[in-house]
Design an enzyme around this catalytic site. Sequence first.
Site, PDB file in Angstrom:
ATOM      1  N   ASP A 139       0.841  -1.188   0.000  1.00  0.00           N
ATOM      2  CA  ASP A 139       0.000   0.000   0.000  1.00  0.00           C
ATOM      3  C   ASP A 139       0.882   1.247   0.000  1.00  0.00           C
ATOM      4  O   ASP A 139       0.568   2.236   0.670  1.00  0.00           O
ATOM      5  CB  ASP A 139      -0.920  -0.019   1.227  1.00  0.00           C
ATOM      6  CG  ASP A 139      -2.040   1.020   1.129  1.00  0.00           C
ATOM      7  OD1 ASP A 139      -2.331   1.465   0.010  1.00  0.00           O
ATOM      8  OD2 ASP A 139      -2.590   1.396   2.186  1.00  0.00           O
ATOM      9  N   CYS A 193     -19.369 -14.652  -4.934  1.00  0.00           N
ATOM     10  CA  CYS A 193     -20.347 -13.761  -4.294  1.00  0.00           C
ATOM     11  C   CYS A 193     -21.782 -14.135  -4.675  1.00  0.00           C
ATOM     12  O   CYS A 193     -22.717 -13.826  -3.925  1.00  0.00           O
ATOM     13  CB  CYS A 193     -20.075 -12.306  -4.679  1.00  0.00           C
ATOM     14  SG  CYS A 193     -18.615 -11.607  -3.883  1.00  0.00           S
ATOM     15  N   CYS A 199     -23.293  -6.454   1.204  1.00  0.00           N
ATOM     16  CA  CYS A 199     -22.366  -5.323   1.351  1.00  0.00           C
ATOM     17  C   CYS A 199     -22.956  -4.055   0.747  1.00  0.00           C
ATOM     18  O   CYS A 199     -22.797  -2.959   1.301  1.00  0.00           O
ATOM     19  CB  CYS A 199     -21.022  -5.656   0.716  1.00  0.00           C
ATOM     20  SG  CYS A 199     -21.078  -6.078  -1.042  1.00  0.00           S
ATOM     21  N   CYS A 203     -24.081  -0.729   3.266  1.00  0.00           N
ATOM     22  CA  CYS A 203     -23.209   0.446   3.290  1.00  0.00           C
ATOM     23  C   CYS A 203     -23.977   1.643   3.841  1.00  0.00           C
ATOM     24  O   CYS A 203     -25.023   2.021   3.293  1.00  0.00           O
ATOM     25  CB  CYS A 203     -22.703   0.755   1.878  1.00  0.00           C
ATOM     26  SG  CYS A 203     -21.651   2.221   1.809  1.00  0.00           S
ATOM     27  N   CYS A 219     -17.736   7.129   0.682  1.00  0.00           N
ATOM     28  CA  CYS A 219     -17.256   6.060   1.558  1.00  0.00           C
ATOM     29  C   CYS A 219     -16.770   6.644   2.885  1.00  0.00           C
ATOM     30  O   CYS A 219     -16.020   7.623   2.916  1.00  0.00           O
ATOM     31  CB  CYS A 219     -16.127   5.302   0.860  1.00  0.00           C
ATOM     32  SG  CYS A 219     -15.374   4.015   1.873  1.00  0.00           S
ATOM     33  N   CYS A 253     -20.539  -9.383   5.368  1.00  0.00           N
ATOM     34  CA  CYS A 253     -20.176 -10.359   4.333  1.00  0.00           C
ATOM     35  C   CYS A 253     -20.215 -11.786   4.885  1.00  0.00           C
ATOM     36  O   CYS A 253     -19.539 -12.095   5.871  1.00  0.00           O
ATOM     37  CB  CYS A 253     -18.779 -10.053   3.801  1.00  0.00           C
ATOM     38  SG  CYS A 253     -18.200 -11.239   2.555  1.00  0.00           S
TER      39      CYS A 253
END
Length: 351
Positions: A139, A193, A199, A203, A219, A253
């Site tokens: 990252d 999935c 999900c 949210c 987000c 999830c």
Amino acid sequence: MEINDWTQLGVDIKAWGKTLGFQRIGITDIDLSRTEFYLIDWLTAGYHGEMNYMVRHGVRRARPAELVPGTQRIITAFMNYFPPATRTPEQILADQGAGYISRYTLGRDYHKVLRSRLERLAQRISAVIGPFEYRVFTDSGPVLEKALAEKAGLGWIGKHTNLITHAHGSWGFLGEIYTELPLTIDHPESSHCGRCTRCIDGCPTGAIIAPYLLDARRCLSYLTIELRGSIPTTLRHLLGNRIYGCDDCQLVCPWNRFSQPTQESDFLPRHGLEAPRLALLMVWSREEFLRCTEGSAIRRIGYEQFLRNVAVALGNAPRGDPEAVMALRSQTGHPSALVREHVLWALARHG
């Protein structure tokens, strides 16, 4: 450097990776042409918000050989970070006097942990085959980590755009070694999935605007971490008590039912930040912030931005809560205009 069996070397690398604490190691080539089209469309639509570095890097993110010349293969790694806890994430989210911090940042800064382990893995390879060219990422550069991990067979990208693995769900960090070695590549993982949309439905801000499509501007992780300025007033009430990141799409999830707590001591909660009291955080001095976030990724947002988030969370506490009001009033004269703005908004919420 002469290697007779690149396939066996790949097998060995995976075994060495497990001894270093990685749950999965995969190997892929550098062709991300399909993902590049998606990246261009995503940036063109402006879904990246104020993360302008993504625009500056452009398609370089999808072209590993332009980032590190000579790259032929990418070794990708997955490390489980889900921390054992005395309270579940759901319990903390329901406690309006506590601050919720995304589970990935409760322990030591993952950049340091994974980078060190990947360097050790590269050194192990070098000890066997001799010096070779490589570069480690965690990252930490223009790298399409999830796309590479999916291609390398570590898991699949879910509808929330996070990587999901069979054994550990999505609670994992990713890291890469860009290398010149022509290793045998692994097969990509297929999606599992199905028709599930938990999900998307779960949210808080509707940031997952379609399967596999995230509008970062909505987000909560973006709003609390990446956004440096004022949080839009239309979204503040949706933050609840989240003060750093958001795990909601992972918490719902079904694949995360199989997750097991990490065995990495570096990822265990530190500094009492598992479920800190918001009122206490609001009165932290800069020195207290630096001391209590030492070695943590939380430091990256800085003191003022951290207080901004805490002020919003206190504004979302039950109306008229005396503890919240007292803590907020203590910061009405804060030298940061950003902090003062959010403190005054929060106090107005309490009437």
